[in-house]
Motif scaffolding. Structure first.
Motif, PDB file in Angstrom:
ATOM      1  N   LEU A 165       0.168 -24.004 -17.239  1.00  0.00           N
ATOM      2  CA  LEU A 165      -1.046 -23.198 -17.407  1.00  0.00           C
ATOM      3  C   LEU A 165      -0.701 -21.804 -17.933  1.00  0.00           C
ATOM      4  O   LEU A 165      -1.351 -21.292 -18.856  1.00  0.00           O
ATOM      5  CB  LEU A 165      -1.805 -23.107 -16.087  1.00  0.00           C
ATOM      6  CG  LEU A 165      -3.135 -22.366 -16.117  1.00  0.00           C
ATOM      7  CD1 LEU A 165      -4.110 -23.045 -17.084  1.00  0.00           C
ATOM      8  CD2 LEU A 165      -3.726 -22.292 -14.732  1.00  0.00           C
ATOM      9  N   ALA A 166       0.357 -21.193 -17.375  1.00  0.00           N
ATOM     10  CA  ALA A 166       0.787 -19.869 -17.818  1.00  0.00           C
ATOM     11  C   ALA A 166       1.235 -19.930 -19.279  1.00  0.00           C
ATOM     12  O   ALA A 166       0.925 -19.037 -20.078  1.00  0.00           O
ATOM     13  CB  ALA A 166       1.894 -19.331 -16.931  1.00  0.00           C
ATOM     14  N   LEU A 167       1.969 -21.000 -19.633  1.00  0.00           N
ATOM     15  CA  LEU A 167       2.419 -21.153 -21.027  1.00  0.00           C
ATOM     16  C   LEU A 167       1.229 -21.353 -21.961  1.00  0.00           C
ATOM     17  O   LEU A 167       1.200 -20.798 -23.073  1.00  0.00           O
ATOM     18  CB  LEU A 167       3.406 -22.306 -21.156  1.00  0.00           C
ATOM     19  CG  LEU A 167       4.809 -22.076 -20.576  1.00  0.00           C
ATOM     20  CD1 LEU A 167       5.614 -23.365 -20.604  1.00  0.00           C
ATOM     21  CD2 LEU A 167       5.528 -20.983 -21.353  1.00  0.00           C
ATOM     22  N   GLU A 168       0.254 -22.129 -21.524  1.00  0.00           N
ATOM     23  CA  GLU A 168      -0.936 -22.353 -22.357  1.00  0.00           C
ATOM     24  C   GLU A 168      -1.688 -21.030 -22.578  1.00  0.00           C
ATOM     25  O   GLU A 168      -2.171 -20.753 -23.679  1.00  0.00           O
ATOM     26  CB  GLU A 168      -1.858 -23.394 -21.717  1.00  0.00           C
ATOM     27  CG  GLU A 168      -1.337 -24.803 -21.821  1.00  0.00           C
ATOM     28  CD  GLU A 168      -2.199 -25.827 -21.087  1.00  0.00           C
ATOM     29  OE1 GLU A 168      -3.099 -25.425 -20.290  1.00  0.00           O
ATOM     30  OE2 GLU A 168      -1.970 -27.028 -21.296  1.00  0.00           O
ATOM     31  N   GLN A 169      -1.766 -20.218 -21.497  1.00  0.00           N
ATOM     32  CA  GLN A 169      -2.430 -18.916 -21.636  1.00  0.00           C
ATOM     33  C   GLN A 169      -1.651 -18.022 -22.605  1.00  0.00           C
ATOM     34  O   GLN A 169      -2.228 -17.324 -23.439  1.00  0.00           O
ATOM     35  CB  GLN A 169      -2.561 -18.235 -20.271  1.00  0.00           C
ATOM     36  CG  GLN A 169      -3.594 -18.876 -19.375  1.00  0.00           C
ATOM     37  CD  GLN A 169      -3.607 -18.248 -17.979  1.00  0.00           C
ATOM     38  OE1 GLN A 169      -2.761 -17.426 -17.649  1.00  0.00           O
ATOM     39  NE2 GLN A 169      -4.575 -18.667 -17.169  1.00  0.00           N
ATOM     40  N   ARG A 170      -0.344 -18.049 -22.492  1.00  0.00           N
ATOM     41  CA  ARG A 170       0.501 -17.229 -23.379  1.00  0.00           C
ATOM     42  C   ARG A 170       0.340 -17.689 -24.824  1.00  0.00           C
ATOM     43  O   ARG A 170       0.236 -16.855 -25.740  1.00  0.00           O
ATOM     44  CB  ARG A 170       1.968 -17.326 -22.929  1.00  0.00           C
ATOM     45  CG  ARG A 170       2.922 -16.566 -23.756  1.00  0.00           C
ATOM     46  CD  ARG A 170       2.807 -15.065 -23.444  1.00  0.00           C
ATOM     47  NE  ARG A 170       3.828 -14.403 -24.190  1.00  0.00           N
ATOM     48  CZ  ARG A 170       3.647 -13.279 -24.883  1.00  0.00           C
ATOM     49  NH1 ARG A 170       2.481 -12.711 -24.876  1.00  0.00           N
ATOM     50  NH2 ARG A 170       4.626 -12.735 -25.532  1.00  0.00           N
TER      51      ARG A 170
END
Length: 115
Positions: free
Chosen positions: A102-107
């Motif tokens: 999720l953090a990578l997708e947001q980034r």
């Protein structure tokens, strides 16, 4: 014809049979009988202790059997607990990986927005 020697042998044989042998038997009985009684008492005591030891052995064998059963049940429970812990660890890792994704997708979304 009987000689004096034959008479003497006959008298000595009779004396031996009627006096000496009963005296020897009486002396032997007087000494052996208490010894025999003591041996029988000791034998009875040994048998009594052996019976008690056999009873204790049976009790100990039963106790060991019960302990083995309890250990098997405890090992089975521990295996089940270990499996649950492993499942929880896998779930925890899965949650952590989802958070990272999720953090990578947001980034990635932020980087795409900047382009």
């Amino acid at each position: 014809m009987k000689t004096m020697a034959d008479d003497l042998v006959s008298v000595l044989s009779r004396f031996h049979r009627e006096v000496v042998v009963p005296d020897i038997e009486r002396i032997i009985d007087a000494r052996i009988s208490p010894f025999r009684q003591e041996m029988l008492a000791n034998f009875d005591a040994v048998l009594k202790r052996l019976d008690r030891l056999e009873s204790e052995y049976q009790a100990l064998t039963a106790a060991v059997h019960r302990l083995e059963e309890r250990m098997t049940a405890l090992e089975d429970r521990m295996t089940a607990v270990e499996q649950k812990i492993e499942k929880l660890a896998v779930r925890s890792e899965l949650v952590a990986l989802k958070e990272r994704v999720l953090a990578l997708e947001q980034r990635i979304a932020e980087l795409e927005a900047q382009l």
